[in-house]
Write a protein that holds these residues in place. Sequence first.
Motif, short mmCIF file in Angstrom:
data_model
loop_
_atom_site.label_atom_id
_atom_site.label_comp_id
_atom_site.label_asym_id
_atom_site.label_seq_id
_atom_site.Cartn_x
_atom_site.Cartn_y
_atom_site.Cartn_z
N SER A 91 0.83 -1.20 0.00
CA SER A 91 0.00 0.00 0.00
C SER A 91 0.87 1.25 0.00
O SER A 91 2.07 1.19 0.31
CB SER A 91 -0.90 0.01 1.23
OG SER A 91 -0.19 0.44 2.38
N PRO A 92 0.29 2.42 -0.31
CA PRO A 92 1.04 3.68 -0.21
C PRO A 92 1.53 3.95 1.21
O PRO A 92 2.45 4.76 1.40
CB PRO A 92 0.03 4.73 -0.67
CG PRO A 92 -0.94 3.98 -1.52
CD PRO A 92 -1.05 2.62 -0.88
N GLY A 93 0.93 3.28 2.19
CA GLY A 93 1.36 3.42 3.57
C GLY A 93 2.36 2.37 3.99
O GLY A 93 2.60 2.18 5.19
N ALA A 94 2.96 1.65 3.01
CA ALA A 94 3.99 0.64 3.28
C ALA A 94 3.45 -0.52 4.11
O ALA A 94 4.17 -1.07 4.95
CB ALA A 94 5.22 1.26 3.93
N ARG A 95 2.22 -0.89 3.85
CA ARG A 95 1.64 -2.08 4.46
C ARG A 95 1.51 -3.16 3.38
O ARG A 95 1.21 -2.83 2.22
CB ARG A 95 0.29 -1.79 5.10
CG ARG A 95 0.39 -0.84 6.29
CD ARG A 95 -0.95 -0.58 6.92
NE ARG A 95 -0.84 0.29 8.09
CZ ARG A 95 -1.86 0.75 8.80
NH1 ARG A 95 -3.11 0.38 8.46
NH2 ARG A 95 -1.66 1.53 9.83
N VAL A 96 1.72 -4.41 3.77
CA VAL A 96 1.75 -5.50 2.80
C VAL A 96 0.56 -6.44 3.03
O VAL A 96 0.31 -6.85 4.17
CB VAL A 96 3.07 -6.30 2.88
CG1 VAL A 96 3.14 -7.33 1.75
CG2 VAL A 96 4.27 -5.36 2.81
N PHE A 97 -0.13 -6.77 1.96
CA PHE A 97 -1.29 -7.64 2.02
C PHE A 97 -1.11 -8.78 1.02
O PHE A 97 -0.53 -8.61 -0.05
CB PHE A 97 -2.57 -6.86 1.70
CG PHE A 97 -2.82 -5.71 2.62
CD1 PHE A 97 -3.58 -5.88 3.76
CD2 PHE A 97 -2.28 -4.46 2.35
CE1 PHE A 97 -3.81 -4.82 4.62
CE2 PHE A 97 -2.50 -3.39 3.20
CZ PHE A 97 -3.27 -3.57 4.35
N MET A 98 -1.66 -9.94 1.38
CA MET A 98 -1.59 -11.11 0.50
C MET A 98 -3.00 -11.68 0.32
O MET A 98 -3.41 -12.58 1.04
CB MET A 98 -0.66 -12.17 1.10
CG MET A 98 -0.36 -13.33 0.15
SD MET A 98 0.32 -14.78 1.01
CE MET A 98 -1.18 -15.43 1.77
N PRO A 99 -3.76 -11.17 -0.64
CA PRO A 99 -5.08 -11.75 -0.91
C PRO A 99 -4.95 -13.11 -1.61
O PRO A 99 -4.20 -13.24 -2.58
CB PRO A 99 -5.75 -10.72 -1.84
CG PRO A 99 -4.91 -9.49 -1.74
CD PRO A 99 -3.52 -9.97 -1.45
N ASP A 100 -5.67 -14.08 -1.12
CA ASP A 100 -5.67 -15.43 -1.70
C ASP A 100 -7.04 -15.64 -2.35
O ASP A 100 -8.07 -15.58 -1.68
CB ASP A 100 -5.43 -16.46 -0.60
CG ASP A 100 -5.16 -17.85 -1.14
OD1 ASP A 100 -5.00 -17.98 -2.37
OD2 ASP A 100 -5.12 -18.81 -0.34
N SER A 101 -7.06 -15.86 -3.66
CA SER A 101 -8.31 -15.95 -4.41
C SER A 101 -8.91 -17.34 -4.34
O SER A 101 -8.20 -18.33 -4.53
CB SER A 101 -8.07 -15.59 -5.88
OG SER A 101 -7.47 -14.33 -6.01
N LYS A 102 -10.23 -17.41 -4.11
CA LYS A 102 -10.95 -18.68 -4.11
C LYS A 102 -12.19 -18.54 -4.97
O LYS A 102 -13.01 -17.64 -4.75
CB LYS A 102 -11.35 -19.09 -2.68
CG LYS A 102 -10.18 -19.23 -1.72
CD LYS A 102 -9.19 -20.29 -2.17
CE LYS A 102 -7.97 -20.35 -1.27
NZ LYS A 102 -6.91 -21.23 -1.83
N LEU A 103 -12.32 -19.41 -5.95
CA LEU A 103 -13.51 -19.44 -6.81
C LEU A 103 -14.32 -20.66 -6.41
O LEU A 103 -14.03 -21.78 -6.85
CB LEU A 103 -13.09 -19.51 -8.29
CG LEU A 103 -14.22 -19.52 -9.31
CD1 LEU A 103 -15.03 -18.24 -9.26
CD2 LEU A 103 -13.66 -19.74 -10.72
N TRP A 104 -15.32 -20.45 -5.55
CA TRP A 104 -16.12 -21.55 -5.01
C TRP A 104 -17.55 -21.41 -5.50
O TRP A 104 -18.07 -20.30 -5.66
CB TRP A 104 -16.07 -21.54 -3.48
CG TRP A 104 -14.71 -21.89 -2.94
CD1 TRP A 104 -13.71 -22.53 -3.60
CD2 TRP A 104 -14.21 -21.63 -1.62
NE1 TRP A 104 -12.62 -22.70 -2.78
CE2 TRP A 104 -12.89 -22.16 -1.57
CE3 TRP A 104 -14.74 -21.01 -0.49
CZ2 TRP A 104 -12.10 -22.07 -0.41
CZ3 TRP A 104 -13.96 -20.92 0.66
CH2 TRP A 104 -12.66 -21.45 0.69
#
Length: 211
Positions: A91-104
């Motif tokens: 993010s612009p605020g130097a935070r890291v995210f890891m979205p994991d995609s699920k197609l259920w």
Amino acid sequence: MNAGASAGQKAAALRVQAVPRGFKRRVLAAVGMDREGARLQVDAGRWEAGKEGEQRTAALLTPLGREGWAGFYDRRIPGLDRANADHVLVSPGARVFMPDSKLWHARARVRVVRGRLMHGDVDKDRQVDGALNEARLIGQAIGAAVTPLIAVHNAPVDNGGFILRGVPVVPADRLVELLRRNAGAPTPGAARQLALRADRKLPRYVEGGGR
């Protein structure tokens, strides 16, 4: 952007393997009894669903790039031979995210039952533990805390989303809203350095090659 590339490669390889070769398998296929081929086709379908889910999520995330977010797709996870990160975002605020995609499928709800993640009557709890472990390994590699999320396509999610063992589980159409709310105050220099480090430490994942 290369979301879903490795999943697509895996699906294509399985489709090739599913083609009956050799006299015995060709005979079995002719009478509808090629169980190995059927299993491979089912596995290929799962990988193709994974590819579609990753690509749908990547499309949803596109506006964040115009807002100063850095996105990395289909990246290797240091310490794991057969796992990749669908999406890693800084993010612009130097935070890291890891979205994991699920197609259920949409015929059953995503919910918590006795502390476990369930899709209808199917236990999906290992997805939570997997996301936590992958986020931990990525965090170690890049030297920053990583927040995992599970973004669910198609299937309805109880209460419009919930948190299970620290992992938000949300309908995919709420993912961008959640990320924006948690982006943090802009710190351009720190965000840029963190994005460069993530790109360097998390190379592109190639199915079946050089892991």
